[in-house]
Design an enzyme around this catalytic site. Structure first.
Site, mmCIF file in Angstrom:
data_model
loop_
_atom_site.group_PDB
_atom_site.id
_atom_site.type_symbol
_atom_site.label_atom_id
_atom_site.label_comp_id
_atom_site.label_asym_id
_atom_site.label_seq_id
_atom_site.Cartn_x
_atom_site.Cartn_y
_atom_site.Cartn_z
ATOM 1 C CG ASP A 29 125.211 4.784 108.985
ATOM 2 O OD1 ASP A 29 124.832 4.049 109.971
ATOM 3 O OD2 ASP A 29 125.392 6.092 109.372
ATOM 4 C CG ASP A 45 128.532 4.790 105.324
ATOM 5 O OD1 ASP A 45 127.780 4.499 104.922
ATOM 6 O OD2 ASP A 45 128.955 5.875 105.474
ATOM 7 C CG ASP A 99 127.087 7.640 101.501
ATOM 8 O OD1 ASP A 99 126.901 8.142 100.319
ATOM 9 O OD2 ASP A 99 126.700 8.576 102.857
ATOM 10 C CD GLU A 155 123.360 6.748 102.977
ATOM 11 O OE1 GLU A 155 123.993 6.022 102.468
ATOM 12 O OE2 GLU A 155 123.541 6.924 104.066
#
Ligand code: 0R9
Length: 637
Positions: free
Chosen positions: A504, A502, A500, A427
């Site tokens: 997203d 998180d 990541d 990402e």
């Protein structure tokens, strides 16, 4: 002491039998994970279904209780309550003697080849509590067991009622099924399937903990099933339905074409799903290929020298249910989970029934025949074009400017042992840059992805080809797309999604999994798709730096620490130094990869819908159950 409570030789034998189940539960229910625990429910529900198939009752209710126990109720005749020749009540025998159900068996279509039909006694053996309540002969009778099949309260009349039926409640043994809970979604999916196959039966599922309920009732059996599968798609015609019996094998098929590119085939034998297909599916596939080719030739749609339509051409956009009923003496199952039908007669019978009925249908419905054939012809042309293009790419020809630009983003691995090579889909460009600078160049390739990937739940192959990010992935893996995808051609043994930790990042994971599921499914089936798990924290103490996977591990770690320490939280991959990223997340010595597995691909397309929809809860549950990793933190919002 009453007769039921004396431990005579017979009782000891029974308890030994149940003990054997507890010692080797896997032999009876497949496994002791979540799947195995749900198997207990299917065992009990199958008894209710048998009763319905025999012509008694039309209603099943399942209640998931707050304490982890579960209740199944039906409105059949009720388990017989008389005395058995052994001196025990019939219900006691049924729920304590292994395979006892079979002796009373009167359903001609019991599936014995699979894990089914081992009966209530196995469930009892693996439960710490079980209660059977029977409505029969104007009475309500009840028997209670504890500790894996010991009679707690022998069969006794507890009331009067004019109703008939059976209610079974059990609490699975927590020591055998560790950390398992019943899943409302899993139970609903299976019950919906049963409701489709049985027709005119109502099945209700209620989750008392989360206050959820579902009710299934279908009037038109597998025709309703196909309509349901195609609910969100554009269909080319009304479902085609045919049934026929040959050589004692009953065939029931419903099929309907859509304008999509996906093929969805579900098959059942004696109302039990055959997830791995088998001879009946082979027969069906051969049958439709034959029928369409013959029709196309007879009507000059395929001319003399034209190549025939291939099976994949005539199945593009097809949704179909194949349900066969096979007498016990002809049943053969194969494979480790016994999910594949072996019976050779099923192939010939299903093929003959399919060809015959489909040819007749096509002759009678010219317009529909032409629209399906037009689609099949397009698939054939696309298939031939894709093969040529791939050959050119492999030979280094036909590599467009665009592709050259795209491939510049990919940092290739130098090694030529493809099975050992790994492709990291990373990402963001910044983390991608870190990964490129610090990696094992021989085996690790890096492809940075910018932003969110296209949601390809409904995308066609052409849309994928037009999407830069996905096109890059396809090109990097180099093994084709869709029906043309061949995992043995993959440039990498492992494809690793690195995002990541998180919301997203999780979203990107789901989007990528959807892409692989739809267009490179064998990659998942072959266990080649992985998720990297970057640590969430680093703790620095006087002894040095230590990486911590998640909050739970952090809390545990804090308890053991004395003196000063500093906790660092990584918000994303980009916050780690390149060497840190390599050491924690990419280095095979330290990293923890989670393999993405699809345990049940059958209704997965439907589930992808759940996964990509707006609701968070079903998505979270789906991921937890079907993908071998959890995203608890990220999906809590
Ligand atoms: C809630 C889950 N339901 C059951 O477990 C269940 C078992 C069962 C059953 C019969 C009817 N309903 C049932 N529900 C039944 C009744 C008769 C004959 N065969 C089956 C009858 O009235 O003659 N049984 C399953 C096994 C047995 N009953 C038997 F072995 F006791 F006969």
């Amino acid at each position: 002491m009453s007769k039921q409570n004396t431990y005579d030789e017979h009782s000891i034998k029974i308890l030994e039998g149940l003990e054997a189940v507890r010692k080797r539960p896997g032999m009876y229910i497949g496994s002791t994970d979540k799947r195995g625990m749900h198997h207990l429910v299917w065992e009990i529900v199958d008894n209710s279904i048998d009763e319905i198939i025999n012509g008694y009752g039309n209603y099943i209710k399942i209640l998931l209780h707050k304490d982890g126990s579960i209740t199944v109720a039906d409105n059949g005749r009720g388990v017989p309550i008389g005395m058995h020749e052994s001196g025990k009540s019939t219900p006691e025998v049924i729920y304590t003697v292994l395979h006892a159900g079979g002796k009373f068996e009167n359903s001609g279509y019991k599936v014995s080849g699979g894990l089914h039909g081992v009966g209530g006694s196995v469930v009892n053996a693996l439960s710490t509590f079980m209660q059977v309540t029977i409505y029969r002969e104007g009475k309500i009778s009840q028997i209670t067991f504890k500790d894996g099949g010991k009679v707690d309260k022998p069969l006794k009349q507890i009331g009067e009622s004019k109703k008939t039926g059976t209610i079974v409640t059990f609490l699975p043994n927590k020591e055998i099924f560790k950390n398992c809970n019943f899943s409302f979604t899993t139970i609903c999916e299976r019950m919906q399937e049963s409701a489709f196959l049985l027709s005119n039966v109502t099945i209700e599922v209620i989750d008392e903990e989360d206050n959820l309920q579902a009710k299934y009732h279908y009037d038109n059996g597998i025709v309703s099933f196909v309509e349901y599968m195609n609910e969100e798609k554009r269909t080319l015609h009304q479902p085609i339905h045919f049934t026929s019996t040959k050589n004692r094998i009953e065939v029931d098929i419903a099929m309907q074409y859509t304008d999509s590119y996906n093929e969805q085939l579900l098959s059942f034998v004696n109302n039990v799903k055959t997830s791995d297909g088998g001879s009946h599916e082979v027969g069906f596939k051969t049958g439709i290929t034959k029928a369409f080719n013959e029709y196309a030739k007879n009507n000059n749609i395929l001319k003399g020298k034209d190549a025939s339509l291939d099976g994949s051409d005539v199945r593009e956009g097809l949704s179909a249910i194949i349900s066969v009923k096979i007498p016990e003496d002809l049943l053969q199952f194969e494979g480790q989970t016994k999910g594949k039908l072996g019976t050779p007669e099923a192939r010939t019978v299903v093929e003959a029934v399919t060809t015959e009925n489909l040819k007749f249908f096509l002759e009678e419905n010219k317009e529909i025949a032409l629209s399906i054939l037009e689609k099949a012809q397009k698939s054939k042309m696309a298939r031939e074009a894709a093969r040529k293009a791939r050959e050119q790419v492999r030979q280094g020809k036909g590599k467009s400017n665009k592709e050259r630009v795209l491939s510049e983003k990919l940092a290739k691995a130098t090694g030529k042992d493809y099975a050992k090579n790994e492709l990291f889909l990373v990402e963001g460009d910044s983390a991608g840059g870190s990964a490129k600078s610090y990696r094992n160049r021989e085996t690790q390739a890096i492809l940075p992805l910018r932003g969110k990937v296209l949601n390809c739940e409904k995308a066609s192959e052409r849309e994928i080809e037009a999407n830069a990010e996905l096109r890059q992935i396809e090109y990097a893996i180099g093994a084709g797309l869709g029906q043309e995808f061949d995992y043995t051609e993959s440039n990498y043994g492992k494809v690793i999604i690195m995002t990541d930790a998180d919301v997203d990042g999780s979203h990107i994971q789901v989007l990528l999994i959807t892409f692989f599921y739809r267009f490179m499914r064998p990659l998942i089936e072959q266990g080649m798709l992985y998720i990297a798990t970057p640590p969430l924290y680093a703790i620095e103490t006087s002894k040095g730096k230590e990486y911590i996977a998640d909050n739970e591990e952090l809390e545990e770690k804090k308890k053991t620490l004395k003196g000063n320490y500093k906790v660092q939280r990584f918000k994303g991959l980009g916050e780690m130094d390149p060497d840190e990223l390599y050491e924690t997340t990419m280095d095979p010595k330290n990293r923890r990869l989670l393999r993405v597995t699809l345990t049940d691909a059958a209704l997965a397309e439907k589930r992808i819908h759940v996964l990509m929809g707006d609701q968070v809860e079903p998505r979270k549950e789906w991921i937890n159950e079907n993908v071998d990793f959890t995203l608890e933190d990220d999906f809590r919002k």
